[in-house]
Design a protein around this motif. Sequence first.
Motif, short mmCIF file in Angstrom:
data_model
loop_
_atom_site.label_atom_id
_atom_site.label_comp_id
_atom_site.label_asym_id
_atom_site.label_seq_id
_atom_site.Cartn_x
_atom_site.Cartn_y
_atom_site.Cartn_z
N LYS A 12 -6.31 0.31 12.76
CA LYS A 12 -5.82 -0.89 13.46
C LYS A 12 -6.17 -0.84 14.95
O LYS A 12 -6.60 -1.84 15.52
N ARG A 56 -1.83 8.36 5.26
CA ARG A 56 -1.93 6.90 5.11
C ARG A 56 -1.56 6.21 6.43
O ARG A 56 -2.26 5.31 6.89
N TYR A 99 -0.42 -7.17 18.31
CA TYR A 99 0.17 -6.69 17.05
C TYR A 99 -0.62 -5.50 16.50
O TYR A 99 -0.05 -4.46 16.18
N ARG A 158 -1.65 4.66 -6.31
CA ARG A 158 -2.13 5.80 -5.53
C ARG A 158 -3.64 5.73 -5.34
O ARG A 158 -4.18 6.02 -4.28
N ASP A 186 0.11 -0.92 -4.79
CA ASP A 186 0.99 0.25 -4.69
C ASP A 186 0.40 1.47 -5.40
O ASP A 186 0.96 2.57 -5.34
N PHE A 236 7.47 -2.73 13.18
CA PHE A 236 7.00 -4.08 12.80
C PHE A 236 7.21 -4.30 11.30
O PHE A 236 6.98 -3.39 10.51
N ASN A 237 7.62 -5.50 10.98
CA ASN A 237 7.77 -5.87 9.58
C ASN A 237 7.19 -7.28 9.39
O ASN A 237 7.93 -8.25 9.37
N PHE A 283 3.04 14.85 -1.12
CA PHE A 283 3.35 13.43 -0.96
C PHE A 283 3.57 13.07 0.51
O PHE A 283 3.15 12.03 0.98
N GLU A 322 10.23 2.24 11.69
CA GLU A 322 9.14 1.26 11.77
C GLU A 322 9.42 0.31 12.92
O GLU A 322 10.58 0.04 13.24
N ASP A 364 2.11 3.08 13.61
CA ASP A 364 1.75 3.70 12.32
C ASP A 364 1.25 5.13 12.54
O ASP A 364 1.62 6.05 11.82
N MET A 379 2.29 -4.54 5.03
CA MET A 379 2.09 -3.14 4.71
C MET A 379 2.91 -2.24 5.62
O MET A 379 3.06 -1.06 5.38
N ASP A 380 3.45 -2.86 6.72
CA ASP A 380 4.14 -2.02 7.68
C ASP A 380 5.37 -1.32 7.11
O ASP A 380 5.61 -0.17 7.38
N SER A 381 6.14 -2.07 6.36
CA SER A 381 7.37 -1.46 5.89
C SER A 381 7.39 -1.34 4.38
O SER A 381 8.39 -0.94 3.81
N ALA A 382 6.29 -1.70 3.76
CA ALA A 382 6.27 -1.71 2.30
C ALA A 382 6.36 -0.28 1.77
O ALA A 382 5.62 0.60 2.18
N GLU A 383 7.29 -0.05 0.92
CA GLU A 383 7.41 1.26 0.28
C GLU A 383 6.65 1.21 -1.03
O GLU A 383 6.59 0.18 -1.68
N HIS A 384 6.07 2.29 -1.40
CA HIS A 384 5.41 2.29 -2.69
C HIS A 384 5.97 3.43 -3.54
O HIS A 384 6.36 4.47 -3.01
N PRO A 385 6.05 3.21 -4.82
CA PRO A 385 6.68 4.21 -5.65
C PRO A 385 5.89 5.51 -5.64
O PRO A 385 4.68 5.53 -5.66
N VAL A 386 6.58 6.58 -5.58
CA VAL A 386 5.93 7.90 -5.55
C VAL A 386 6.47 8.73 -6.70
O VAL A 386 7.66 8.97 -6.79
N THR A 387 5.57 9.09 -7.56
CA THR A 387 5.98 9.97 -8.64
C THR A 387 5.94 11.39 -8.08
O THR A 387 5.07 11.73 -7.31
N ARG A 388 6.88 12.19 -8.44
CA ARG A 388 7.03 13.48 -7.78
C ARG A 388 6.10 14.57 -8.32
O ARG A 388 6.20 15.70 -7.91
#
Lengths: 394, 473
Positions: free
Chosen positions: B184, B176, B228, B440, B438, B253-254, B169, B251, B236, A1-10
């Motif tokens: 964490k 988030r 970690y 919302r 993913d 950490f990955n 957004f 970022e 974050d 989840m650290d670097s995961a991008e998720h799609p964002v509708t504008r």
Amino acid sequence: MDSAEHPVTRRISGREYALLALTVVLTVAFLAALAEGTARLIWPEEQRDTCEVWQNGTAHMHPNCQSIVKVAEGSWVVNRYNDCGYRSAAACGPKPPGSLRVAVLGTSVSRGYWIAYEDSFSGRLERTLSQQCRRPVEFQNLSIGAARGPVWHTAANRAPEAFRLGPSALVLVVTNYDLMLYMPPAPPGAHSAPAVGGFNLAFTVGRLRQEFLSDSRAATMAMHAAYTDEDRYLTFFLGHGDSADFLRSPFSPLWRYRLDLFEQTVATLSKLSQAAGVPLVILFSPGRPQVVLAHTKAAGHAGIDPFLFPRALGEIARRHGAVFADATATEDVAADPDHLFYLVDGHPTPAAHAYIAQALDAALVSQVPDFKDCNSGLADGAGAGPAASSRAVK
Amino acid sequence: MIVPSWEFLGFVLIGAAIFNLARNTRANQFILLAVNILFLASFAASPVLYLPFAGFVLFGFGVLVLLQSGRRAYLATWILLTLLLFCWLKKYSVVPQAFVLHWRYVTIGLSYIFFRVMSLVIDAGQGSLKEPVGFIDYLNYTLNFTCITAGPIQRYQDYKAPPVPLSVFVVGESARHIILGLFKVQIVSGALYLLLQRATNPATITAAFDNRLEHAAAEAAVYPVYLYFNFSGYTDFVIGCALLFGLVLPENFNRPFVSCNFIEFWSRWHMSLSGWLKTYVYNPLLMFLMRRVTVAALEPFLAVFAFFVTFFLVGAWHGQTSEFLFFGLLQGGGVSVNKLYQIAMGMILGRRSYKALGANPVYAAICRGVTFTWFGFTLIWFWSNWGDMGLTANRLGVAPIILGILVVIGVATCVLQGGIWLAAAVGRLAVRNTAIIDSRYFLVACATAMTVALLAVTVILNAPAPEIVYKAF
């Protein structure tokens, strides 16, 4: 989840905003239900004693009855009532020759709420005093449990019944919570509840909050966790005004009023005791705030005196010729003050009953004639430490 | 002010509100500077305590001005002077005691300021800065309150990227990160900290073999997981806070524990530090060596040496004691042995076969377990000291230690592989071609649940969150 991008509708529509708000509400509701369900699974509770009956505003227990109860924070306990409906191991008939008998009056602490009879101070002292006195000692516990009104009037009403048992002593157990039930009569025209047909928001919210806190097992668990922190518990308790004012010197007018009423009850009982030739023992059982303040957190609370209230009770006992025993002063309590009470429910645990037993043992052996020949000090299984050092005053 | 904390979050929200109300870029710069200085001012009451700190920052700007004016002849000298000044202020053991300032002064975030100042000095010296750095920009970059405590480390060029305009957004993304970070640190690392205290207490080691085995395994296994959650939670959190000021922090950490080797691990763990060292140490060093050593057969081993130096510095940077030097040796040793292994396997099996072996799920899972265990083992020099290590090793005995390490390898292999499968399965769950994780709504539900847990723990237990480990560096 650290670097995961998720799609964002504008764009977010009004409907989506509403759904997002609903998601928050549903998540909170789901978590609350999950927490409540889990708490009820982990900490089941059965507070209703099926042996209890109410007659003329007074609680009695069905004779020869057995019930199973449990407070959320405690274990399952079987309550057994004898042929008179007293919580005692012995029958209530004529006292067996050569034995000693103690009659006990009081409320829930006295009856040993939420603990096995063997663990209550009565059960412990039956064993140990029998050893110390080298003859059978039995306790007849006439205590009522549920307090629906000024309990001391009820206690006084049961005194003649207690004296008929032929006891060597009559023990009246008192806590600060008992005296809290004394409230002065409301002035004419005053209403604490909303008028019929009206709606008092503050009252309704307050009642709902109270009902939620008493009914919700998750709230009980949360409060239990919160109260494990002594400092936080004390801050919370001492911020409660009237219910903590018995620790503040000088007493508030309301607490002076309560002590006056208590003194009237003691005076009545004392007269009855003297007429019956039975010594009266007033036993004070402290609550957690007092124990914590007296033994670990005395410093840092200006104007707070954990011994103020028992001192006042002792004075009342002395004025009316009663023996006074104070479990607050039992020094061994300091060893483990956090495990002496059910943190939310407030009733003493078996460990606290051991200290209460120590205090009463010391008072009986040193002050009550029939127990003069008994050795002082408790045998194993009654107390949790060395000999009691309670203050017994006559 | 503790980062992360509710107090800090309140400070950020007030600062961000004022910052976003100002529509003028210049005004924004001054507001950000004021917020940075206010944050710094929360660490000490007397301005005197900030003098060495301020001196270092101003020295950096002085060097920067010199280099930007074209006087680049003494770049190496300025780099060395900056390094020496940093070591002197941090009181490294290499600095003679007679020269050390023997009074307490503010050093909060000095290591992270050093990385920023040094990168500016090198970039200015090499002419890779596109435009001159102004004083306000310099201060806002070096003293950036969101990442001064423990990073992440960011290059000036990335810091100067166009700011992200505030929108619903951005606020959502910020929330988030903040909620996840707090969760964490406060909940997960808080719980692991309790476990860690129990697991690493030598007093609880008994003569029983299973107790000693359990201790040996816990010594290696618990700390990396705790670290970690502690550090990535902090990262974050500050990423979310910075977003409210239009700043995008990198970022750190990955998913580091999915790494199948130690080199890959360091490309996923504390990425901003390893990335900085790669840019400013590894690459220049390797280029230098390749220019000097012209024997083709030695070429692969130059990378091994450069890896060793770089990751020795990664380890040694963490502290001033001999334990950290040894920690650096283990990091450098681990990475360079890993590189040697890759070279040897490539030579023995051939590149194609070695690649095929790497793709084998069982081999990859075991490598993952070994990587995790090695990192956990080396971390003992990070959190313990020679005295405690000796005491614990004596009480544990050789056999439980060896068996404990094997247990950690086995358990880590299975647990990490299980985690990867589970994450893949969850990732495949989709509604209308959108992965549920993913969605919302899913994110909002998770954030709500974490907020409820945070509030419950904060209000009910009143327990302070564990300290951020990297704050000390």
